[in-house]
Scaffold this motif. Structure first.
Motif, mmCIF file in Angstrom:
data_model
loop_
_atom_site.group_PDB
_atom_site.id
_atom_site.type_symbol
_atom_site.label_atom_id
_atom_site.label_comp_id
_atom_site.label_asym_id
_atom_site.label_seq_id
_atom_site.Cartn_x
_atom_site.Cartn_y
_atom_site.Cartn_z
ATOM 1 N N LYS A 49 5.770 8.769 -9.367
ATOM 2 C CA LYS A 49 4.940 7.928 -8.503
ATOM 3 C C LYS A 49 5.751 6.720 -8.071
ATOM 4 O O LYS A 49 6.260 5.964 -8.892
ATOM 5 N N TYR A 50 5.861 6.547 -6.764
ATOM 6 C CA TYR A 50 6.680 5.488 -6.183
ATOM 7 C C TYR A 50 5.869 4.207 -5.946
ATOM 8 O O TYR A 50 4.646 4.210 -6.001
ATOM 9 N N ALA A 51 6.585 3.128 -5.646
ATOM 10 C CA ALA A 51 5.966 1.812 -5.462
ATOM 11 C C ALA A 51 4.926 1.801 -4.346
ATOM 12 O O ALA A 51 3.952 1.061 -4.414
ATOM 13 N N ASP A 52 5.116 2.637 -3.319
ATOM 14 C CA ASP A 52 4.141 2.666 -2.227
ATOM 15 C C ASP A 52 2.913 3.518 -2.554
ATOM 16 O O ASP A 52 2.018 3.677 -1.736
ATOM 17 N N GLY A 53 2.884 4.081 -3.783
ATOM 18 C CA GLY A 53 1.727 4.832 -4.239
ATOM 19 C C GLY A 53 1.805 6.330 -4.050
ATOM 20 O O GLY A 53 1.011 7.062 -4.636
ATOM 21 N N HIS A 54 2.741 6.807 -3.239
ATOM 22 C CA HIS A 54 2.804 8.259 -3.072
ATOM 23 C C HIS A 54 3.569 8.887 -4.233
ATOM 24 O O HIS A 54 4.332 8.223 -4.932
ATOM 25 N N VAL A 95 2.517 3.189 -11.144
ATOM 26 C CA VAL A 95 3.664 3.137 -10.238
ATOM 27 C C VAL A 95 4.940 3.047 -11.071
ATOM 28 O O VAL A 95 5.001 2.327 -12.059
#
Length: 149
Positions: A49-54, A95
């Motif tokens: 899970k990346y910082a932008d939520g995806h 995240v």
């Protein structure tokens, strides 16, 4: 002789590794269970899970983790996760985390299942008990202690 059309109970486990820090000891234990023929891995995928939520799904051999030798699990991914599974897992992890999704067959009961079916038995249901629901059921069915004075 093992019937290739029979399976033991199939379970799954999702483990979150906060900040992507994977401890290899648990995976070494999984390999020991495979080697002892206690389980068979049907799928092993990792969700990041990346910082932008995806979130994105990776096979074990696509991850580059210093403290974890993933080569033993290369090819273990069957791509059983669908977009709904991914969305659920992504919603449950933080995240920067990595989640390992392990789908496995429990082989310990397979000899009993083979024996039953060979004698005409038919497995009509299998399932997984949620631990919280199990604990609640145990609590609600426990005999009530009478107060002794």
């Amino acid at each position: 002789m093992t019937d290739p059309n029979l399976f033991g109970p199939i379970e799954y486990l999702v483990v979150e590794f906060p900040d992507g820090k994977i401890d290899p000891e648990g995976f070494e234990q999984v390999l020991a269970l495979v080697d002892s023929r206690t389980i068979r891995i049907l799928d092993l995928e990792f969700v990041v899970k990346y910082a932008d939520g995806h979130a994105t799904v990776f096979d074990a051999d696509e991850l580059n983790i210093d403290s974890f030798d993933v080569t033993a699990f290369a090819g273990a991914s069957s791509h059983l996760l669908d977009t709904g599974d991914l969305a659920t897992i992504a919603g449950d992890i933080s995240v920067g985390s990595i989640a390992a999704v392990l789908v496995y067959e429990e082989l310990a009961l397979l000899p009993a299942i083979e024996s039953w079916t060979r004698q005409g038995g038919r497995i009509i249901a299998e399932g997984h008990l949620d631990l919280d629901e199990f604990a609640e059921a145990l609590t609600s069915t426990a005999p009530q202690q009478e107060n002794q004075e």
